[in-house]
Design a protein around this motif. Structure first.
Motif, mmCIF file in Angstrom:
data_model
loop_
_atom_site.group_PDB
_atom_site.id
_atom_site.type_symbol
_atom_site.label_atom_id
_atom_site.label_comp_id
_atom_site.label_asym_id
_atom_site.label_seq_id
_atom_site.Cartn_x
_atom_site.Cartn_y
_atom_site.Cartn_z
ATOM 1 N N THR A 52 0.837 -1.205 0.000
ATOM 2 C CA THR A 52 0.000 0.000 0.000
ATOM 3 C C THR A 52 0.876 1.261 0.000
ATOM 4 N N THR A 55 2.492 1.739 -3.332
ATOM 5 C CA THR A 55 1.527 2.208 -4.333
ATOM 6 C C THR A 55 1.289 3.707 -4.164
ATOM 7 N N TYR A 56 1.116 4.128 -2.903
ATOM 8 C CA TYR A 56 0.897 5.553 -2.633
ATOM 9 C C TYR A 56 2.103 6.384 -3.088
ATOM 10 N N ALA A 59 2.127 6.821 -6.792
ATOM 11 C CA ALA A 59 0.937 7.339 -7.480
ATOM 12 C C ALA A 59 0.888 8.861 -7.619
ATOM 13 N N ILE A 84 1.401 16.635 0.630
ATOM 14 C CA ILE A 84 2.319 15.646 0.046
ATOM 15 C C ILE A 84 3.769 16.116 0.157
ATOM 16 N N ARG A 135 -8.037 15.210 5.776
ATOM 17 C CA ARG A 135 -8.826 15.934 4.775
ATOM 18 C C ARG A 135 -8.160 15.775 3.398
ATOM 19 N N SER A 137 -6.408 13.243 2.447
ATOM 20 C CA SER A 137 -6.617 11.873 1.969
ATOM 21 C C SER A 137 -7.983 11.732 1.290
ATOM 22 N N LEU A 138 -8.934 12.522 1.758
ATOM 23 C CA LEU A 138 -10.286 12.449 1.201
ATOM 24 C C LEU A 138 -10.368 13.169 -0.142
ATOM 25 N N MET A 139 -9.424 14.050 -0.385
ATOM 26 C CA MET A 139 -9.520 14.810 -1.644
ATOM 27 C C MET A 139 -8.527 14.375 -2.713
ATOM 28 N N PRO A 141 -6.841 13.180 -5.752
ATOM 29 C CA PRO A 141 -7.405 12.540 -6.943
ATOM 30 C C PRO A 141 -6.794 11.166 -7.218
ATOM 31 N N MET A 142 -5.592 10.931 -6.707
ATOM 32 C CA MET A 142 -4.947 9.629 -6.918
ATOM 33 C C MET A 142 -5.316 8.641 -5.806
ATOM 34 N N GLY A 143 -6.051 9.118 -4.809
ATOM 35 C CA GLY A 143 -6.490 8.226 -3.730
ATOM 36 C C GLY A 143 -5.396 7.913 -2.727
ATOM 37 N N ILE A 144 -4.408 8.794 -2.599
ATOM 38 C CA ILE A 144 -3.316 8.536 -1.653
ATOM 39 C C ILE A 144 -3.771 8.913 -0.246
ATOM 40 N N ASP A 145 -3.636 7.982 0.680
ATOM 41 C CA ASP A 145 -3.995 8.271 2.073
ATOM 42 C C ASP A 145 -2.776 8.931 2.741
ATOM 43 N N ARG A 347 -12.096 9.968 9.590
ATOM 44 C CA ARG A 347 -11.185 8.830 9.573
ATOM 45 C C ARG A 347 -11.783 7.594 10.222
#
Lengths: 452, 217
Positions: A52, A55-56, A59, A84, A135, A137-139, A141-145, A347
């Motif tokens: 995981t 992948t993050y 991404a 990020i 917040r 992580s919720l936005m 676009p690549m779905g990275i937590d 969360r």
């Protein structure tokens, strides 16, 4: 071992408002060479890499949109607070050491080795300016937590002795005394007895058998002890067989926030062992956001197998017993707004629970904009409230909350997290604001219907 | 062998080989890293469905985030949709796809392709300007961002020039266009163009985790 210097003495007991001029610095703990710190940070970071994480790390497209979800960036427009970017040196380390083309990066010198100076510089970004509210992580676009990655990056920082001194001291105190605020077992027992008298109710401690193991946060025990009485009143009204256990009564987990997995596990195992010892079917977590994440979502990983009991935040429990008709409450004529604790709602997935309770109380709820899963963080989570040098920034981002609350026109702010409550009430003093945050749990306890 | 034959022949073959090998290597490398299993008690079931839903739901921001992300989103959509129209809608590209896959479909009218090409180029140029001037993007950007921009923009520019017959003979323009596409193919697995594959995995993973918790995806 935390080492404060004369130049920057540790101050963990004074009122928060006494800190007028936080010193710009990064802290170090332990006697280590720069190389050792670097090696430990990177080794621990590498240990956390799983599919995981990889992948993050792979991404991200550097779209920068996560900045727009972060209260630190939105309020300051300082690009360093882009979520990020707070992971940049760990991304750099991953790409160089662990990624599919790491060999090429190293051979061609395309990714530089992370330096200990960079780690020091990043301390502020990973601790002072991130509450892991998720917040971003919720936005993404690549779905990275991103919030999860920040937590993992903190593991490396802790092992390298590169975390803020105050947070280290608080986490260390929690490890050694069982509470970050001095709420030792005997202090807790004293305060529990006091609350039993105050609320004219029974408080059960160290019962051999119980269906529910009840836990508290140190902030509640020391600053908002009515939470003890309120919980007892409600459970007694329900006729539950419940207990506190002096070997596992404190649910906060500063080891987790500081980045020490061993301390995190130690705190979690105390609760798990206590629950198993008294045969609890349910562990009831207090009004505390991160305590919920620590046991509800990370507890089983610490235990190494699924937990043999259920875990509920007190707001979920209240919503269940009210919805099922087991607990009756009186109507309250009050206009309120609600602050969603990030770790419980966004969360944690328990966003609807407090609203079920507020509806039963007949409260006139004026929702903030944005609200629920999108609500802004209080700015004090993730251990930030313990870091004195971060105060100025914390107050700056709290202005967002003040604007949100003022726009609702509500008289009272309710929440289900004592850490948020502490952050709110500290900022209230700082800004001489007229809004106080109250506890939903205490409001329920104060308004139990006669027929219970 | 002239330049066009080279571009269509060995250059394209080598580029395709590097593309395929790099793609497989990067994905396998990630896939071979052990997975951490979540053993917390799920709030509800349906994690896999939540993961699949998230792959699609993250194409559009949640409403509270839309105003602040409007510009970036608009540029990203214009670029991606524009490229899709050009690649899958123009007659020469469909012929090329048919040549190795056997699949064919009706092309879009030339005027649509030309407008899409112009809009895509405009979006790409604006994106570059934004990346160079926006404090956040400027700070985040590295070689990958700029080189990826270059290898994406070159085929668009050379394609438009070839269609317009501007600057050189058509055969020469076509050869340069195909060569620029070959560079795009070679770079694809090494840089952030791979998000077209990897983002599926990261969205799915986050969707599974959040759904397990009963949280919004």
């Amino acid at each position: 071992m935390t080492q404060a210097t004369e130049q920057y003495p540790l101050d963990t007991s004074e009122q928060r408002l006494t800190i007028r001029e936080p010193h710009p610095r990064h802290d170090t703990q332990g006697d280590m060479t720069a190389d050792e710190r670097l090696r430990k940070a990177m080794a621990n970071f590498a240990k956390d890499i799983n599919r995981t994480t990889a992948t993050y790390m792979e991404a991200c497209v550097h779209c920068g949109q996560c900045a727009e979800a972060c209260h630190y960036y939105v309020r300051t427009e300082d690009p360093r607070y882009t979520p990020i970017w707070k992971l940049e040196i760990f991304k750099q380390a991953y790409k160089r050491e662990n990624s599919p083309f790491g060999l090429f990066y190293r051979a061609l010198g395309l990714k530089r080795k992370v330096s200990v100076e960079q780690l020091g510089e990043w301390q502020e970004l990973l601790y002072d300016s991130c509450t892991m509210c998720g917040r971003c992580s919720l936005m993404c676009p690549m779905g990275i937590d991103i919030a999860t990655l920040i937590g993992q990056a903190r593991h490396g920082m802790f092992e390298a002795g590169l975390i803020p001194d105050e947070l280290h001291a608080v986490a260390q105190r929690a490890r050694e005394e069982g509470s970050p605020l001095g709420a030792t077992a005997s202090v807790f027992e004293d305060r529990a007895e006091w609350m039993a008298d105050e609320h004219d109710t029974e408080v059960y401690i160290d019962e051999d058998e119980a269906d529910i193991l009840v836990t508290m946060s140190s902030i509640e025990i020391m600053k908002y002890p009515n939470a003890i009485g309120a919980t007892a009143k409600i459970l007694n009204a329900l006729g539950e067989k419940w207990t506190f256990r002096t070997e596992g009564y404190e649910a906060t987990n500063f080891g987790m926030m500081a980045g020490n997995v061993e301390w995190q596990k130690h705190a979690t195992m105390k609760l798990i062992d206590s629950a198993i010892k008294c045969g609890a079917k349910l562990v009831l977590l207090p009004e505390c956001g991160h305590a919920y994440g620590a046991l509800r979502w990370q507890g089983a990983a610490m235990y190494g197998k699924p937990l043999p009991f259920k875990v509920q935040h007190v707001s979920e429990f209240l919503a269940d017993v009210i919805s099922s008709g087991r607990l009756k409450v009186k109507k309250v004529d009050q206009t309120v707004t609600f602050h969603d604790p990030c770790q419980v709602s966004r969360r944690g997935g328990a966003t609807p629970a407090p609203r079920v309770v507020m509806e039963a109380l007949g409260l006139d709820l004026k929702e903030m904009v944005p609200t629920g899963d999108f609500n802004w963080c209080c700015g004090g989570g993730g251990g930030v409230v313990t870091i004195h040098r971060a105060d100025r920034l914390r107050y700056k981002v709290f202005e967002l909350k003040m604007e949100q609350v003022e726009a609702t026109g509500a008289d009272t702010v309710l929440s289900t997290c004592s850490n948020c409550r502490q952050s709110y009430n500290d900022a209230k003093e700082h800004f001489h604001w007229d809004k106080t945050m109250e506890s939903l749990l205490e409001l329920v306890a104060d308004n139990l219907a006669e027929e219970n | 062998m002239d330049l066009l034959e080279f571009a269509r022949g060995p250059a394209l073959q080598v580029a395709s080989l590097i593309f395929a090998a790099g793609l497989v290597w990067r994905l396998i490398h990630i896939f071979l890293i052990p997975k951490k299993t979540d053993i917390s008690e799920a709030r509800f079931g349906g994690e896999k469905m939540g993961g699949l839903r998230t792959i699609f739901s993250r194409f559009v921001h949640h409403q509270p985030f839309r105003r602040r992300t409007r510009n970036g989103t608009l540029l990203a959509y214009t670029t991606h949709i524009g490229l899709a129209i050009i690649v899958f809608g123009s007659a020469p590209h469909i012929l090329f796809i048919e040549s190795f896959s056997g699949l064919s479909w009706t092309p879009l009218p030339n005027v649509v392709i030309h407008v899409a090409g112009a809009l895509t180029l405009a979006a790409l140029l604006t994106s570059l300007g934004r990346r160079l001037s926006h404090p956040v993007l400027k700070m985040l950007s590295n070689f990958d961002d700029y080189f990826t921009w270059l290898v994406t923009t070159l085929p668009v520019v050379t394609g438009l020039l070839a269609v317009a017959h501007v600057g050189a003979r058509y055969e020469m323009l076509l050869a340069i266009h195909i060569l620029s596409f070959n560079v795009f193919l070679i770079w694809f697995p090494f840089g952030k163009l791979m998000h077209s594959f990897i983002a599926i995995g990261s969205r799915y993973t986050t969707g599974v985790t959040f759904t397990r918790r009963g949280a919004r995806v």
